[in-house]
Scaffold this motif. Structure first.
Motif, mmCIF file in Angstrom:
data_model
loop_
_atom_site.group_PDB
_atom_site.id
_atom_site.type_symbol
_atom_site.label_atom_id
_atom_site.label_comp_id
_atom_site.label_asym_id
_atom_site.label_seq_id
_atom_site.Cartn_x
_atom_site.Cartn_y
_atom_site.Cartn_z
ATOM 1 N N SER A 274 33.484 -29.384 24.747
ATOM 2 C CA SER A 274 34.202 -30.390 25.509
ATOM 3 C C SER A 274 35.519 -29.863 26.061
ATOM 4 O O SER A 274 36.377 -29.404 25.323
ATOM 5 N N ILE B 99 38.984 -33.320 26.503
ATOM 6 C CA ILE B 99 39.804 -33.922 25.466
ATOM 7 C C ILE B 99 41.274 -33.927 25.841
ATOM 8 O O ILE B 99 41.854 -32.889 26.128
ATOM 9 N N GLY B 100 41.848 -35.110 25.809
ATOM 10 C CA GLY B 100 43.253 -35.253 26.180
ATOM 11 C C GLY B 100 44.188 -35.216 24.990
ATOM 12 O O GLY B 100 45.176 -35.938 24.951
ATOM 13 N N GLU B 101 43.873 -34.401 24.007
ATOM 14 C CA GLU B 101 44.798 -34.271 22.874
ATOM 15 C C GLU B 101 44.762 -32.838 22.364
ATOM 16 O O GLU B 101 43.777 -32.134 22.548
ATOM 17 N N PRO B 102 45.846 -32.396 21.730
ATOM 18 C CA PRO B 102 45.872 -31.020 21.233
ATOM 19 C C PRO B 102 44.732 -30.759 20.248
ATOM 20 O O PRO B 102 44.321 -31.667 19.527
ATOM 21 N N ASP B 103 44.219 -29.538 20.256
ATOM 22 C CA ASP B 103 43.183 -29.199 19.277
ATOM 23 C C ASP B 103 43.806 -28.713 17.980
ATOM 24 O O ASP B 103 43.112 -28.491 17.013
ATOM 25 N N PHE B 104 45.121 -28.550 17.970
ATOM 26 C CA PHE B 104 45.799 -28.114 16.746
ATOM 27 C C PHE B 104 45.934 -29.292 15.789
ATOM 28 O O PHE B 104 46.078 -30.434 16.212
ATOM 29 N N VAL B 105 45.889 -28.985 14.501
ATOM 30 C CA VAL B 105 46.223 -29.991 13.510
ATOM 31 C C VAL B 105 47.749 -30.111 13.511
ATOM 32 O O VAL B 105 48.445 -29.132 13.789
ATOM 33 N N ARG C 9 53.146 -32.863 8.383
ATOM 34 C CA ARG C 9 52.190 -33.561 7.495
ATOM 35 C C ARG C 9 52.789 -33.719 6.105
ATOM 36 O O ARG C 9 52.660 -34.751 5.450
ATOM 37 N N ASN D 18 52.915 -21.584 23.548
ATOM 38 C CA ASN D 18 52.590 -20.218 23.925
ATOM 39 C C ASN D 18 51.075 -20.023 24.022
ATOM 40 O O ASN D 18 50.559 -19.414 24.942
ATOM 41 N N ALA E 264 43.013 -27.772 25.932
ATOM 42 C CA ALA E 264 43.387 -28.023 24.538
ATOM 43 C C ALA E 264 42.157 -27.822 23.659
ATOM 44 O O ALA E 264 41.748 -28.701 22.904
ATOM 45 N N LEU F 36 40.333 -20.798 22.662
ATOM 46 C CA LEU F 36 40.080 -19.857 23.749
ATOM 47 C C LEU F 36 38.611 -19.436 23.761
ATOM 48 O O LEU F 36 38.013 -19.270 24.818
#
Lengths: 395, 162
Positions: free
Chosen positions: A38, A41-47, A53, A297, A371, A374
């Protein structure tokens, strides 16, 4: 009386008439398939970075589980005002010029509800985030889209904006860096838009949600220009920069009267944002910068890869200066945005969002989010290249 | 200068990344990147490449210990002379001069506890100038060189969002 047909007549007409987001249909389609890569997705893929947290966990451990002030905790508001002052050079008072909301979405909703009387026109630029027009309609306002174009790098042309101004115009919405185009404004454009706002006595809703993700030089917020702080509602949040979408924390800074009006709506509808999430957000501002810069980055590297691959396969794509989206032109395939997206999904299991979901002038483009890892981007680009070749062969 | 830093950041994550891959990420060309890496190697900014792997796969690295060493600095040469001498032993994989309660932190690898203990007692502790040692054997690794060894479970994300 209780069958659905008879109930439908009870739905308020202005809600019944709202179109469902074009993204929603597409989401349903993607959800029926497995192994999709996909780019939708309109959100970061990072946790969310660990320090943030961990702060949320600690907050719960300490038993911080109550309501907060309607405006948000004082310490978070102070941290926000310090941050906005440091990063954007606008000074707001945490006591009465800042409100913490449940995501910038709520902040935007409050702003629209606080300022819109029935029939007020609100100008926004398209292609744009899917909620703007709907939010304005829900407040009985009149959404007035102004198209932006690839030839202008999808920046809002101030002359087009001014042509859309009427005596009923109440406000202008600006979202740069822009979802879905990644466009940014130049200083000159920003100054010209500010001039138009002052001349016609308009408010500006400046949605800065992607501002940290600016890869070149950051254009100052319109709120920092002379005579603009008093007519701008500065909207921002933590979701994109700090990968905190699920925490749902956003904020608005602006003139005390406007914030007070927004606070009333917030007080009666939402009461306050989650205290756990507010504590986490405070940690993001205090100690999250390095993690944020590392993510930025990584996005910059991915952007270079995706832009070069898209252009390489003959889908012209600008190199956007912000956000984590690219908006390639797919007209050379002879397909509509929607056909392109649906066929790409069915044949190659790659999800992109049709540009038309973001406004009629998004037709001819698709939104690809980078997002995602790579590796995922490269595989998606390989598949997309095959798809484009096949489509051209079939023509 | 910026490109140099960007290259180092990428190599820190993946030492095997090709110049071509880097060029694509950094919007540069392959030759510029390759030349820059060569320069970094010549300047000893990059002084080696090695894989990170489960070291217990190699019998000679089965056991690892961190040894705190207190030494008496020498009139000419301070801590450096002893430190350099120690660092020549192949059993020593890393060696740092420390602030605080001891002077040198020595990382030693060996086949078993006995081998490491023997090295400490017969080689390290006997060097003139070494005042005391405290040996700590590593029991379990959680993170090394910035990499978590227990990955977090992937979180659920919606496939398409506005």
């Amino acid at each position: 009386m209780n069958d659905s047909k008879s109930l439908r007549k009870h739905i308020a007409p202005h809600i019944a008439e709202l179109p469902k987001s074009g993204i929603r249909d597409f989401f349903e389609l993607v959800n029926t398939m497995d192994d999709v890569i996909s780019l939708g997705i309109g959100e970061p893929d990072f946790v969310t970075p660990w320090t943030i947290r961990e702060a949320a966990i600690y907050s719960i451990e300490k038993g911080r589980t109550s309501y907060t002030s309607n405006l948000g905790t004082m310490s978070l508001r102070k941290a926000i005002c310090d941050y906005v002052n440091r990063e954007y050079h606008i000074s707001y008072c945490p006591k009465n010029e800042c409100i913490v909301c449940v995501g910038v979405s709520e902040a935007f909703d409050l702003a629209i509800r606080a300022i819109t009387s029935p029939g007020d026109e609100i100008i926004y630029h398209e292609p744009c985030y899917v909620s703007y027009a709907a939010e304005i309609r829900m407040s009985h306002g009149v959404p007035v889209p102004v198209s932006t174009y690839e030839k202008n790098h999808f920046a809002l042309d101030p002359e087009d904006l001014e042509r859309a101004v009427t005596p009923k115009t109440k406000a202008i919405i600006l979202n740069f860096p822009c979802n879905p185009t990644g466009a940014t404004l130049t200083m000159e454009q920003t100054e010209r838009i500010a001039e138009i706002a002052r001349k016609h006595d308009l408010l500006v809703l400046a949605d800065h949600i992607y501002s940290e993700l600016t890869y070149g030089e950051k254009t100052p917020s319109i709120a920092s220009l002379p005579g603009m702080k008093e007519r701008t509602i500065f909207l921002h949040g933590f979701s994109k920069a700090f990968a905190m979408t699920g925490f749902r924390i956003g904020y608005a800074c602006g003139p005390a009267d406007v914030i007070d009006a927004m606070m009333k709506v917030h007080q009666y509808s939402m009461l306050c944002a989650s205290i756990t999430a507010q504590d986490a957000a405070e940690e993001a501002l205090r100690n999250g910068e390095n993690a944020m810069l590392a993510m930025k980055n990584e996005y910059a590297n991915r952007r270079n890869v995706i832009v070069s691959r898209l252009n390489g396969m003959g889908l012209p794509c600008l190199k956007p200066e912000g956000s984590f989206y690219v908006f390639p032109n797919i007209t050379s395939t002879g397909m509509s945005s929607k056909d392109f997206a649906v066929n790409l999904l069915n044949r190659k299991k790659v999800a992109v969002v049709p540009g038309s979901a973001f406004g009629t002038c998004g037709e001819g483009y698709v939104r690809c989010s980078y997002a995602t890892s790579l590796e995922g981007i490269r595989t998606a680009m390989d598949r997309m290249e095959e798809f484009v070749k096949e489509v051209r062969g079939e023509k | 200068m910026e490109l140099k830093k960007q290259i180092l950041r990428l190599l820190a994550e993946d030492g095997r990344m090709s110049a071509r891959d880097m060029a694509e990420r950094l919007d540069s060309d392959e030759k510029t990147i390759a030349d820059m890496i060569e320069q970094l190697e010549r300047d000893k900014v990059i002084f080696g490449y090695c894989a990170m792997f489960d070291e217990t796969e190699l019998p000679e690295n089965a056991v690892k210990a961190i040894i705190e060493v207190k030494i008496r600095p020498e009139r000419d040469g301070g801590f450096d002379k002893i430190a350099r001498r120690l660092s020549r032993f192949p059993q020593v994989s890393s060696l740092y001069l420390m602030s605080g309660g001891f002077d040198l932190m020595v990382e030693v690898k060996g086949r078993n506890l006995n081998e490491v203990a023997m090295f400490v007692s017969s080689k390290l502790a006997t060097i003139d100038g070494v005042l005391s040692t405290a040996t700590h054997f590593l029991l379990k690794k959680y993170k090394e060189a910035g990499k978590l060894l227990q990955e977090e479970e992937p979180h659920e994300r919606l496939q398409v969002t506005p």
